[in-house]
Enzyme design. Structure first.
Site, PDB file in Angstrom:
ATOM      1  N   CYS A  16       6.608  -7.121  15.175  1.00  0.00           N
ATOM      2  CA  CYS A  16       6.301  -6.271  16.333  1.00  0.00           C
ATOM      3  C   CYS A  16       4.874  -6.589  16.782  1.00  0.00           C
ATOM      4  CB  CYS A  16       6.438  -4.801  15.959  1.00  0.00           C
ATOM      5  SG  CYS A  16       8.113  -4.396  15.400  1.00  0.00           S
ATOM      6  N   GLU A  34       0.816  -1.202   0.000  1.00  0.00           N
ATOM      7  CA  GLU A  34       0.000   0.000   0.000  1.00  0.00           C
ATOM      8  C   GLU A  34       0.853   1.255   0.000  1.00  0.00           C
ATOM      9  OE1 GLU A  34      -2.039  -0.832   3.536  1.00  0.00           O
ATOM     10  OE2 GLU A  34      -0.408  -0.125   4.773  1.00  0.00           O
ATOM     11  N   CYS A  62      -3.811   2.494   6.703  1.00  0.00           N
ATOM     12  CA  CYS A  62      -3.459   1.681   5.543  1.00  0.00           C
ATOM     13  C   CYS A  62      -3.582   0.204   5.846  1.00  0.00           C
ATOM     14  CB  CYS A  62      -2.074   2.028   5.080  1.00  0.00           C
ATOM     15  SG  CYS A  62      -1.798   3.759   5.077  1.00  0.00           S
ATOM     16  N   CYS A 110       6.450  -8.257   6.545  1.00  0.00           N
ATOM     17  CA  CYS A 110       7.631  -7.885   7.334  1.00  0.00           C
ATOM     18  C   CYS A 110       8.007  -9.060   8.224  1.00  0.00           C
ATOM     19  CB  CYS A 110       7.338  -6.654   8.194  1.00  0.00           C
ATOM     20  SG  CYS A 110       8.779  -6.077   9.134  1.00  0.00           S
ATOM     21  N   CYS A 119       3.391   8.032   1.815  1.00  0.00           N
ATOM     22  CA  CYS A 119       3.853   6.939   2.668  1.00  0.00           C
ATOM     23  C   CYS A 119       4.105   5.723   1.783  1.00  0.00           C
ATOM     24  CB  CYS A 119       2.769   6.658   3.710  1.00  0.00           C
ATOM     25  SG  CYS A 119       3.192   5.355   4.854  1.00  0.00           S
ATOM     26  N   CYS A 136       1.676  -4.632  15.365  1.00  0.00           N
ATOM     27  CA  CYS A 136       1.670  -4.252  13.946  1.00  0.00           C
ATOM     28  C   CYS A 136       1.088  -5.368  13.091  1.00  0.00           C
ATOM     29  CB  CYS A 136       3.097  -3.945  13.496  1.00  0.00           C
ATOM     30  SG  CYS A 136       3.232  -3.635  11.722  1.00  0.00           S
TER      31      CYS A 136
HETATM   32  N1  SAH Z   1       9.157  -0.977   9.719  1.00  0.00           N
HETATM   33  C1  SAH Z   1       9.385   0.401   9.960  1.00  0.00           C
HETATM   34  C2  SAH Z   1       8.526   1.318   9.119  1.00  0.00           C
HETATM   35  C3  SAH Z   1       7.064   0.990   8.993  1.00  0.00           C
HETATM   36  S1  SAH Z   1       6.073   1.157  10.392  1.00  0.00           S
HETATM   37  C4  SAH Z   1       9.231   0.715  11.435  1.00  0.00           C
HETATM   38  O1  SAH Z   1       8.793  -0.148  12.182  1.00  0.00           O
HETATM   39  O2  SAH Z   1       9.616   1.809  11.831  1.00  0.00           O
HETATM   40  C5  SAH Z   1       5.674   2.883  10.550  1.00  0.00           C
HETATM   41  C6  SAH Z   1       5.279   3.258  11.986  1.00  0.00           C
HETATM   42  O3  SAH Z   1       3.929   2.792  12.317  1.00  0.00           O
HETATM   43  C7  SAH Z   1       6.204   2.611  13.000  1.00  0.00           C
HETATM   44  O4  SAH Z   1       6.563   3.531  14.000  1.00  0.00           O
HETATM   45  C8  SAH Z   1       5.327   1.524  13.573  1.00  0.00           C
HETATM   46  O5  SAH Z   1       5.791   1.123  14.813  1.00  0.00           O
HETATM   47  C9  SAH Z   1       3.966   2.167  13.596  1.00  0.00           C
HETATM   48  N2  SAH Z   1       2.846   1.226  13.748  1.00  0.00           N
HETATM   49  C10 SAH Z   1       2.749  -0.026  13.267  1.00  0.00           C
HETATM   50  N3  SAH Z   1       1.562  -0.589  13.615  1.00  0.00           N
HETATM   51  C11 SAH Z   1       0.895   0.348  14.336  1.00  0.00           C
HETATM   52  C12 SAH Z   1      -0.391   0.387  14.968  1.00  0.00           C
HETATM   53  N4  SAH Z   1      -1.226  -0.661  14.919  1.00  0.00           N
HETATM   54  N5  SAH Z   1      -0.745   1.517  15.600  1.00  0.00           N
HETATM   55  C13 SAH Z   1       0.080   2.573  15.629  1.00  0.00           C
HETATM   56  N6  SAH Z   1       1.306   2.612  15.056  1.00  0.00           N
HETATM   57  C14 SAH Z   1       1.712   1.497  14.412  1.00  0.00           C
HETATM   58 FE1  SF4 Z   2       7.823  -4.591  10.601  1.00  0.00          FE
HETATM   59 FE2  SF4 Z   2       5.577  -3.569  11.572  1.00  0.00          FE
HETATM   60 FE3  SF4 Z   2       7.681  -3.916  13.184  1.00  0.00          FE
HETATM   61 FE4  SF4 Z   2       7.755  -1.976  11.298  1.00  0.00          FE
HETATM   62  S1  SF4 Z   2       6.361  -2.059  13.067  1.00  0.00           S
HETATM   63  S2  SF4 Z   2       9.370  -3.477  11.791  1.00  0.00           S
HETATM   64  S3  SF4 Z   2       6.563  -2.981   9.649  1.00  0.00           S
HETATM   65  S4  SF4 Z   2       6.513  -5.550  12.140  1.00  0.00           S
END
Ligand code: SAH
Ligand code: SF4
Length: 387
Positions: free
Chosen positions: A130, A106, A356, A126, A119, A133
Site C-alpha cells: 500500500c 513489533e 510502531c 508485507c 496491537c 505504509c
Molecule cells: N494489513 C492490515 C493490518 C495492518 S495495517 C491492513 O492493512 O488492514 C493497520 C492499519 O494502519 C491499516 O488500516 C493501515 O492502512 C493503516 N496504516 C498503515 N500505514 C499507515 C500510515 N502511514 N498512516 C496511517 N495509517 C496507516
Molecule cells: Fe500490508 Fe501495510 Fe497494506 Fe496493511 S497497509 S496490507 S500492512 S502494506
C-alpha cells in the site's frame, strides 16, 4: 467456535520438537490423542501455558512424571524473544520481538481507561505494498507461526508479571493491526485468534479481538466460516480509481466485492448487531476533501459499519502529508451529518516512537528499513491510537 483448519506443528530449534505455544485447543487435543493420552491433558497444558505463563514442561506438576518425561523429548513451549522494550510516559509499551531466523516484528500495548489494547503483528513485512505504509516498503519476508503470533500476547502479559494476577487481564483487547496482512497468513492467524478467545487460554470476548484487512476477499469469505472475531477493513478511498493507487490489491478485489464480503461476514455472525469498522487513513490532498467524504457516506449507505479516521502518519520515504486538524474535522463532520458513528485516532506513545515500526526501524536501521505507522483501534468504538 471450533478450529478445524489444518494443523502445522512448528519445529523448534531442537530438530523436530513441536512448539506447544501455538496450538489451538483443537490442535492440542489432537496432539495428545495422537500420543495416546487423554484430552484433559491438553487442557492442563493449555492452562499452564496461557493462564500460568509457564514454559518449562518440568514445572507442569499435575501432568505426572512419565508424561512430562515423554513431552520433554518431543515438545517445547517457546515464546519469541523480546529484542527491546520501551515505555512511554502515557503508559504505552512497545516491543521489538525477534522471531526465528532473526526477523523483527513489533507489538504495542495501549492502555486507555480500564482497557488495554494490544496491537499484534502477523507477518515479517508485507507483500501488498500500500502506497502510504512503510511495512509495505519493507517487502515481505515471511509469515509468523501461530506460536509467534500468540507469543506476542504471552510476552506482553509476562512483561507485566500479570499471569498470576487474574488470568492475564492486563490485556483486554487485541487488534491484528501490527505488521503484515493477517488474511495472507490465514491458518496461523486463525489458530492464534482461537487461543485469544479460548477460555482455557486468554478467554477474550469475540468483540474484543479485531482482525484488520486490506481486503483479501476470498480469505475474508473463508474467515466468516471459521471465526467470529470483529472485523476492520482498510478502505482509505471512496472509489476504485483512487483505491487502486493507494491499496493495490483493490485491482484484484474492487470495493463492491469487498463490501459485499463484509456484509456476508456480518450476516454470518450469530449476533446481528455487529458492525464492521471502516478504517480510512486521511492523507492531505489525496483522499481528505469534503467531496470525497460525501462520496464515502454514499458508498457505505448499505454497510453496517462505523468509521475510524486515521490521520496519516509520516515516515521517511513517504511524500504524503498528514492533513490539518481542520481538514480532519471537516471530513468527520460530513460523515457524522450523514448519520455515521465516526472516531478519529489520536496519537499515543509519541516519546517512544510508538508510531510502531519506528522501533524496529531503529534496531535494524543498518538494513535500510525505516519507521512505519502502526495503529491500534478498539472494536468497541473506543477512540485510541498509536501513531
Ligand atoms: N494489513 C492490515 C493490518 C495492518 S495495517 C491492513 O492493512 O488492514 C493497520 C492499519 O494502519 C491499516 O488500516 C493501515 O492502512 C493503516 N496504516 C498503515 N500505514 C499507515 C500510515 N502511514 N498512516 C496511517 N495509517 C496507516
Ligand atoms: Fe500490508 Fe501495510 Fe497494506 Fe496493511 S497497509 S496490507 S500492512 S502494506
Amino acid at each position: 467456535m471450533t478450529a478445524t483448519h489444518g494443523i502445522s506443528f512448528q519445529a523448534g530449534p531442537q530438530q523436530g520438537k513441536v512448539n506447544l505455544m501455538g496450538l489451538s485447543r483443537v490442535q492440542m487435543e489432537q496432539y495428545f490423542l495422537d500420543m495416546g493420552e487423554k484430552k484433559f491433558r491438553a487442557h492442563q497444558v493449555l492452562k499452564w501455558i496461557h493462564h500460568g505463563g509457564v514454559t518449562r514442561i518440568e514445572d507442569m506438576s499435575n501432568l505426572g512424571r512419565s508424561l512430562r518425561d515423554k513431552l520433554l523429548g518431543v515438545a517445547e513451549v517457546r515464546p519469541p524473544e523480546i529484542a527491546s522494550q520501551q515505555d512511554s510516559s502515557d503508559g504505552t509499551r512497545k516491543w521489538a520481538v525477534r522471531v526465528d531466523g532473526g526477523g523483527l516484528v513489533e507489538t504495542v500495548l495501549i492502555p486507555a481507561g480500564n482497557r488495554a489494547t494490544l496491537c499484534v503483528s502477523s507477518q515479517v513485512g508485507c507483500s501488498l505494498d500500500c502506497s502510504f505504509c512503510s511495512t509495505g516498503k519493507q517487502g515481505f519476508q515471511r509469515d509468523l507461526s501461530a506460536a509467534e503470533i500468540i507469543g506476542q500476547l504471552w510476552l506482553a502479559i509476562k512483561s507485566y508479571d500479570a499471569f498470576q494476577s487474574g488470568n492475564g487481564r492486563i490485556v483486554t483487547n487485541v487488534v491484528m493491526m501490527g505488521m503484515g496482512e493477517p488474511l495472507l497468513n490465514f491458518d496461523n492467524v486463525v489458530a492464534a485468534m482461537d487461543l485469544m478467545l479460548e477460555d482455557l487460554a486468554y478467554g477474550l470476548s469475540k468483540r474484543r479481538v479485531t482482525l484488520s484487512t486490506s481486503g483479501v476477499v476470498p480469505a475474508l469469505n473463508r474467515l466468516a466460516e471459521v471465526s467470529e472475531v470483529s472485523l476492520a477493513v482498510s478502505l482509505h478511498a471512496p472509489n476504485d480509481e483512487l483505491r487502486n493507487q493507494l491499496v493495490p490489491i483493490n485491482r484484484k478485489y474492487p470495493i463492491a466485492m469487498l463490501l459485499e464480503s463484509c456484509r456476508n461476514y456480518m450476516a454470518a455472525q450469530m449476533d446481528k448487531n455487529r458492525v464492521v469498522t471502516i478504517e480510512y487513513t486521511l492523507i492531505a490532498g489525496v483522499n481528505d476533501n469534503v467531496e470525497q467524504a460525501r462520496e464515502l457516506a454514499e458508498l457505505l449507505r448499505n454497510v453496517p459499519c462505523k468509521i475510524n479516521l486515521i490521520p496519516f502518519n509520516t515516515f521517511a520515504q513517504s511524500e504524503y502529508q498528514r492533513p490539518s486538524g481542520n481538514a480532519v474535522s471537516r471530513f468527520w463532520q460530513v460523515l457524522v451529518d450523514a448519520g455515521y458513528i465516526v472516531t478519529v485516532r489520536t496519537t499515543r506513545g509519541d516519546d517512544i516512537d510508538a508510531a510502531c515500526g519506528q522501533l524496529v526501524g531503529q534496531v535494524v536501521d543498518r538494513t535500510g528499513r525505516s519507521g512505519r505507522y502502526r495503529a491500534a483501534s478498539d472494536s468497541d468504538a473506543q477512540i485510541i491510537t498509536v501513531g
